[in-house]
Design an enzyme around this catalytic site. Structure first.
Site, PDB file in Angstrom:
ATOM      1  N   ASP A  78      40.721  49.855  46.916  1.00  0.00           N
ATOM      2  CA  ASP A  78      41.904  49.744  46.061  1.00  0.00           C
ATOM      3  C   ASP A  78      41.691  48.751  44.937  1.00  0.00           C
ATOM      4  O   ASP A  78      40.752  47.955  44.948  1.00  0.00           O
ATOM      5  CB  ASP A  78      43.124  49.352  46.884  1.00  0.00           C
ATOM      6  CG  ASP A  78      42.959  48.000  47.570  1.00  0.00           C
ATOM      7  OD1 ASP A  78      41.863  47.745  48.097  1.00  0.00           O
ATOM      8  OD2 ASP A  78      43.921  47.200  47.598  1.00  0.00           O
ATOM      9  N   GLU A 145      43.291  46.339  50.420  1.00  0.00           N
ATOM     10  CA  GLU A 145      42.903  44.926  50.505  1.00  0.00           C
ATOM     11  C   GLU A 145      43.806  44.060  49.652  1.00  0.00           C
ATOM     12  O   GLU A 145      44.206  42.966  50.058  1.00  0.00           O
ATOM     13  CB  GLU A 145      41.440  44.762  50.078  1.00  0.00           C
ATOM     14  CG  GLU A 145      40.876  43.365  50.298  1.00  0.00           C
ATOM     15  CD  GLU A 145      41.055  42.425  49.120  1.00  0.00           C
ATOM     16  OE1 GLU A 145      40.809  41.210  49.288  1.00  0.00           O
ATOM     17  OE2 GLU A 145      41.458  42.886  48.030  1.00  0.00           O
ATOM     18  N   ASP A 169      32.684  41.377  47.352  1.00  0.00           N
ATOM     19  CA  ASP A 169      33.965  41.133  46.692  1.00  0.00           C
ATOM     20  C   ASP A 169      34.059  39.754  46.049  1.00  0.00           C
ATOM     21  O   ASP A 169      35.152  39.234  45.862  1.00  0.00           O
ATOM     22  CB  ASP A 169      35.100  41.322  47.701  1.00  0.00           C
ATOM     23  CG  ASP A 169      36.455  41.512  47.038  1.00  0.00           C
ATOM     24  OD1 ASP A 169      36.483  41.818  45.835  1.00  0.00           O
ATOM     25  OD2 ASP A 169      37.478  41.349  47.723  1.00  0.00           O
ATOM     26  N   HIS A 457      42.943  40.683  38.369  1.00  0.00           N
ATOM     27  CA  HIS A 457      44.379  40.827  38.639  1.00  0.00           C
ATOM     28  C   HIS A 457      45.216  40.731  37.365  1.00  0.00           C
ATOM     29  O   HIS A 457      46.429  40.549  37.441  1.00  0.00           O
ATOM     30  CB  HIS A 457      44.883  39.812  39.671  1.00  0.00           C
ATOM     31  CG  HIS A 457      44.268  39.952  41.025  1.00  0.00           C
ATOM     32  ND1 HIS A 457      44.723  39.287  42.139  1.00  0.00           N
ATOM     33  CD2 HIS A 457      43.213  40.688  41.455  1.00  0.00           C
ATOM     34  CE1 HIS A 457      43.990  39.605  43.186  1.00  0.00           C
ATOM     35  NE2 HIS A 457      43.058  40.452  42.789  1.00  0.00           N
TER      36      HIS A 457
END
Length: 489
Positions: A78, A145, A169, A457
């Protein structure tokens, strides 16, 4: 197909381009998951989907490497869906539009999804490239996640056989991570108590926009402005005038992203507007000075709006305004054991007005449970004093560093061999899935590394092209150097 397919390493970038073309925000990974499963099955690879939607893909060891320790190569499917206010983008339907900006790849008006799409693409490239040397290989691709770590929470014991986990990640080239923060969500609710709109009033929209936002763990120590906190300050100023009534307020969209935009719907008499403009101008000057060099594009504006059907009672308005002003946000403690490492933080991520309540969500992070619980208690106390309810869910553990990790030493040695320098070994103030994996598979030896990704983000997200190639070189060399498994007589 986009120009990023011409970048090196080609297989990785081709897979990333495909990932960008398939919408996959958190909770909506099904189409991407189906594409990956079909692609892997078409190559003759063993594919398994577990009960929560994670994918496990297995590839036999390269000839001659059957006796090596088994490796789990891991990424999440995701991405965080964030768009600029002027970007008309439906994350459930529209593809991400990556483009090359000098030495970087970014997206047009939205998050890029390099977090963790580059790691995902690297996993697929390893599966696709038979020239990559490796022992028994399992690729674990988790779901959700970013919004709840659902895949990591739901991973069952006994599904995976490997001994080493390589998490992809991380977001800084030249850094290796051997630990991460845990966290918990604070879900807060205040009943919406209403009364009629006062006669002779009109509606104005008070907006805060133009902020950088960013990752609520990785960027929290950088002093970036939070739109929700700025709005709370403005409401506290405005609340000194009893004629100004609050109808609703909204800010942020994700608990793990620093809020970039927020707004409140106000109901005011004509005679109050001049004072509101004075408050906005004063705060605007303050923020321009306070956040110079950090958030240089903060915009405060007051615009006409449609008159609502109701406003909050004066008591609720005062309680809510005070609670948001007092709500903890930002770095709460620095680690005493590790220099320049955040120990505990909290992010006032979401404010949303609903028909029956005002909803607030914070994400609290800490390297230890005690720090997490302390900040959680502070947060709950603030809103309970204001007549609200606070409950916590989604708690996940941190990943405690293991100084004796053999895979960490292997990656350190490999990095020095390939690039001529030792990488930095760090603990990240973000919620990697490794802590949850360790709870289910305590014998796993784990390390996390990845390319340089900035602005995760947020729509400013970008990934450094050269760092992606170095990440791939390191990954391939590490896989080739995994040691022999212990013999069982």
């Amino acid at each position: 197909m986009t120009a990023i397919r011409s970048l090196s390493p080609p297989l990785l970038w081709q897979f990333f381009d495909t990932v960008c073309s398939i919408p996959h925000p958190s909770g909506q990974e099904a189409v991407l998951r189906r594409w990956i499963a079909d692609w892997a099955a078409g190559r003759g690879l063993a594919v398994q989907q577990d009960e929560v939607g994670n994918l496990i893909i297995r590839k036999d060891a390269t000839a001659g490497m059957e006796g090596r320790k088994g490796v789990i190569l891991q990424a999440h499917m995701d991405m965080v869906p964030q768009a600029n206010a002027d970007a008309s983008h439906d994350f459930s339907r529209d593809p991400i539009q990556p483009w090359i900006d000098g030495d970087w790849v970014r997206a047009r008006g939205t998050t890029l999804g390099a977090d963790n799409g580059i790691g995902l693409a690297a996993c697929l490239a390893v599966l696709a490239d038979d020239r990559v040397q490796h022992g028994p290989l399992e690729v674990l691709l988790t779901v959700d996640e970013e919004s709840g770590m659902t895949g990591a929470f739901g991973l069952a014991p006994g599904l995976l056989q490997g001994e080493i986990l390589l998490n992809t990640d991380s977001e800084q080239d030249g850094d290796l991570y051997m630990g991460c923060a845990g966290g918990v969500d604070a879900n807060i609710s205040l009943p919406y108590r209403a009364e009629p709109v006062p006669a002779g009033h009109r509606a104005l929209r008070l907006g805060v926009s133009g902020l950088r936002g960013g990752h609520s763990g990785i960027n929290i120590h950088q002093g970036r402005a939070c739109a929700n906190k700025l709005l709370a300050e403005l409401l506290a100023d405005i609340g000194e005038d009893p004629r100004v009534r609050l109808a609703e307020l909204h800010g942020g969209t994700l608990r793990n992203a620093i809020a970039r935009e927020a707004w409140a719907l106000l109901v005011v008499p004509d005679t109050a507007e001049d004072r509101l403009q004075q408050v906005i101008a004063r705060r605007g000057r303050q923020y321009a000075e306070e956040f110079a060099g950090i958030d240089d594009r903060i915009k405060l504006e007051l615009t006409p709006a449609s008159l609502p059907e109701r406003v909050m009672t004066p008591a609720l308005q005062q309680q809510l305004s005070a609670a948001l002003l007092a709500c903890p946000h930002g770095v709460m403690a620095m680690s005493r054991a590790m220099s320049e490492v955040v120990q505990a933080s909290t992010n006032l991520g979401v404010i949303r007005t609903e028909p029956e309540r005002v909803y607030v969500q914070c994400l609290i992070r800490s390297l230890d449970d005690a720090g997490r619980d302390r900040v959680a208690a502070m947060t709950a106390a603030v809103f309970r004093l204001a007549g609200g309810d606070c409950h916590f869910d989604g708690a996940y553990p941190g990943w405690q560093p293991d100084p004796a990790s053999s895979i960490m030493q292997l990656v350190l040695d490999t990095h020095r061999e390939v690039f001529g320098v030792l990488p930095a070994v760090k603990v990240i103030h973000a919620g990697l899935e490794c802590g949850l994996f360790k709870a289910v598979y305590p014998h796993w030896d784990m390390v996390s590394f990845g390319p340089t990704i900035q602005g995760a983000h947020s729509p400013d997200e970008r990934v450094q092209i050269a760092a992606v190639e170095r990440f791939w070189q390191l990954l391939v060399r590490v896989l080739a150097r995994v040691p022999e498994a212990a013999r069982v007589d």
